[in-house]
Scaffold this active site. Structure first.
Site, short mmCIF file in Angstrom:
data_model
loop_
_atom_site.label_atom_id
_atom_site.label_comp_id
_atom_site.label_asym_id
_atom_site.label_seq_id
_atom_site.Cartn_x
_atom_site.Cartn_y
_atom_site.Cartn_z
CD GLU A 397 54.62 -10.60 -3.46
OE1 GLU A 397 53.47 -11.12 -2.83
OE2 GLU A 397 55.62 -11.31 -3.36
CG HIS A 464 48.31 -9.81 6.80
ND1 HIS A 464 49.32 -10.35 7.42
CD2 HIS A 464 48.17 -10.49 5.81
CE1 HIS A 464 49.64 -11.49 6.86
NE2 HIS A 464 49.07 -11.78 5.74
#
Length: 658
Positions: A397, A464
């Site tokens: 990322e 998540h």
């Protein structure tokens, strides 16, 4: 030191001498000014000039270079007027950062130089993005990016090299191995014999170069550049050199053994090259003296110009106005023709229509190409836009966000999909220290949208399910958008992509397939910073955003006797304080409802703002309702307890009864 001129003419040899002499003479002047207290900080590149000079001499003037703070030869090699460099170092207005950043922490599009940030690693990913843009343009350009041996231990180094190799990007990765990372020697930094050996792990061509030999640097890089133009690929270059001064002047060099200093002093790149040219009849004593005099005259005259400049005077409006690149919102009205679609369809449609509208837009993310993304938002995009614009990324990322910045620098719009908002933590540094600060530091836009699938309610657990908007609303320079409805999601995402500033665009996963709405089929925009008043009442103001808006609507539907203004913020930065204050002044009571945990959430700031600006209108204390101050758990019973849905109705009624 053995010099091989190959096919270089005398004029080319002398040009390289002029290029390498100039930064050396400037450095010597800077050391005098440091001792006189006229320059506050200096990172010396004495002993390393051949690398900066050689790289810059090889690249065309329109090819980007990303230097570090010991690469004065890059800046002089691009013929930046010296008075501007001196102004930059003194924090004067003719510098490049308006006094906001020091030394070489700046960039300039005029000279195609992109400056560093102190975190070092992200600039490697920026080079990837610039090179990707060049590859998309098919212009045959090469990008060069500098780093030191110390920064090769950073994760960004590995991420950037991996991306460049996988995407076959024409990047020269320049490692200046100068022996020490501040005071830490190389044997305490890595265990491989040569850093160039790391190239094998990425399937990347690599070379070890004598960084003190200007002709070896120039000749090898000239060959590589010609080869990379025909066969675009990254190349890892380890330049063996040495830092003859301290990390910066204040730190000194006492930690370096004297015999090491003596050994490298013999290898001085300027003196050895001068000796070679003189012995071979290319450089005469008279020409050398004249060149010294010419450069020193330029230095003295430029210093006089910089010294004569007034000190910068603080301007509050200018400081605040430069945090973001000015952007005039383009209103595109919705059509009458509508379709009943889900939240997720609105996002997908916005991306499709925006990519049609902006043929310089690129979307990047994990599994977004043929697979269509974790949530299938980009399903079919490859067939429509091609793999050049819909790019699968490795799991890295940080480098992907940095590459987005590089794309922006080189004329593209970047859209980065985080597979889950939680994963943005590994890309946090370039967002808050690079994207957010670039315009403020040197007026360079960061045309990057980071899409953030977020939120709980799906029993996905601590990694998540976070809604982490508060990580970014705190950071000046970022815009943060968080819609609750398909209509808003489409219009606000369109605007976010149009906006040249960095935008964090939050998309609540639980809303993706559960919320439907009549949405105009055409492309339209909604301005950022404007809240939506969903319900009107006079008893209380409910302020919310994201999924909590729907929870508030459910509560009001169960309690029709409650007369409430329900304000959906939609945008958290910029924040619609005008709408907030107007509603609070009308109702006299306010409750702020967020899904994020309580402490440090945006509800706290909104509460403080209301207390400071609307205190005399309040009939009760400002109430905040939020999730527990714990990580979000997995099992349904624990997640239900964590989320504020079960507490809001009671807290609302208590506020009304106050």
């Amino acid at each position: 030191m053995i010099f091989d001129r190959k096919n270089l003419t005398d004029n080319q040899l002398l040009d390289l001498y002029k290029r390498i002499l100039k930064p050396r003479l400037i450095e010597e002047k800077m050391l005098i000014l440091i001792r006189q207290g006229k320059v506050s900080k200096w990172f010396s590149g004495i002993g390393q000039e051949a690398i900066s000079v050689g790289v810059t001499a090889v690249l065309d003037s329109d090819e980007y270079i990303l230097p570090m703070h010991r690469n004065l030869g890059v800046f002089t090699g691009r013929d930046i007027p010296l008075y501007r460099l001196f102004s930059q170092w003194q924090g004067k207005v003719n510098g490049f950062t308006k006094g906001r950043d020091r030394s070489f922490h700046f960039g300039t599009q005029q000279y195609k130089i992109i400056g560093m940030i102190s975190h070092l690693g992200p600039q490697l990913g920026v080079a990837d993005g610039i090179a990707l843009a060049n590859k998309l343009k098919k212009n045959g350009k090469v990008t060069a990016v500098f780093t030191g041996e110390g920064a090769t231990s950073e994760g960004d180094f590995h991420e950037a090299l991996n991306i460049a190799s996988v995407w076959e990007l024409p990047v020269m990765f320049v490692i200046e191995n100068n022996g020490y990372g501040l005071s830490t020697p190389t044997n305490e930094q890595y265990r491989c014999e040569n850093l160039a050996d790391k190239g094998k792990g990425y399937g990347m061509e690599s070379h070890i170069v004598d960084g003190n030999n200007i002709l070896e640097v120039f000749n090898l890089l000239s060959e590589l550049k010609a080869s990379m133009k025909k066969n675009p690929r990254p190349v890892l270059l380890e330049f063996k050199t040495f830092r003859m001064r301290g990390h910066e002047e204040a730190s000194g060099t006492k930690y370096v053994p004297q015999e090491l200093m003596d050994m490298w002093a013999i290898k001085d790149p300027v003196e050895n090259y001068r000796k070679y040219l003189t012995e071979n009849g290319v450089l005469t004593t008279d020409f050398d003296a004249a060149l010294h005099a010419e450069i020193k005259k330029d230095i003295d005259e430029s210093l006089a110009i910089a010294n004569a400049e007034p000190e910068i005077e603080a301007s509050l409006s200018e400081e605040l106005n430069d945090v973001y690149k000015p952007y005039v919102f383009e209103q595109v009205n919705p059509s009458e023709e509508k379709e009943n679609i889900r939240f997720i369809d609105a996002i997908s449609t916005s991306l499709r229509q925006s990519m049609k509208r902006h043929d310089n837009s690129v979307i990047m993310g994990q599994d977004i190409a043929e697979y269509g993304g974790a949530f299938k938002i980009t399903d079919g995009f490859v067939a429509q836009f091609g793999k050049e614009r819909v790019i699968n990324t490795p799991i890295c990322e940080s480098a992907v966000v940095s590459a987005g910045m590089g794309l922006s620098i080189n004329g593209y719009k970047a859209i980065v999909e985080m597979q889950f908002a939680d994963f943005v933590s590994t890309g946090f540094n370039p967002i808050v220290n690079l994207l957010a600060k670039s315009h403020y530091r040197w007026l360079e836009k960061a045309d990057v949208v980071v899409r953030m699938p977020c939120g709980g309610g799906t029993q996905a657990g601590p990694f998540h399910s976070q809604t982490n908007e508060a990580w970014f609303t705190k950071t000046p320079g970022l815009k943060v958008v968080y819609p609750a409805f398909p209509y808003d999601a489409k219009g606000l995402l369109n605007t976010s992509i149009n906006d040249p500033n960095p935008v964090l665009f939050f998309e609540h996963k639980q809303l993706y397939r559960s919320v439907y709405q009549e949405v105009p089929k055409n492309y339209y925009t909604i301005p950022l910073g404007k809240a939506a008043l969903l319900k009107e009442g006079n008893q209380v103001t409910i302020i919310s955003f994201g999924a909590a808006v729907h929870w508030a609507l459910d509560t009001l539907a169960k309690n029709p006797e409650i007369s409430a203004d329900l304000l959906d913020l939609r945008t958290l930065q910029p924040l619609d304080t005008e709408a907030i204050f107007a509603s609070v002044k009308k109702t006299g009571r306010v409750i702020i409802y967020q899904e994020d945990s309580m402490f440090g959430g945006i509800a706290s700031d909104i509460s403080a703002m209301i207390m400071e600006n609307c205190f005399k209108y309040l009939d009760a204390p400002v109430k905040r309702v939020a999730s527990l101050d714990s990580p979000i758990p997995f099992t349904k019973a624990l997640e239900d307890q964590y989320l504020p849905k079960g507490r809001f109705e009671n807290d609302l009624k208590e506020l009304l009864a106050y």
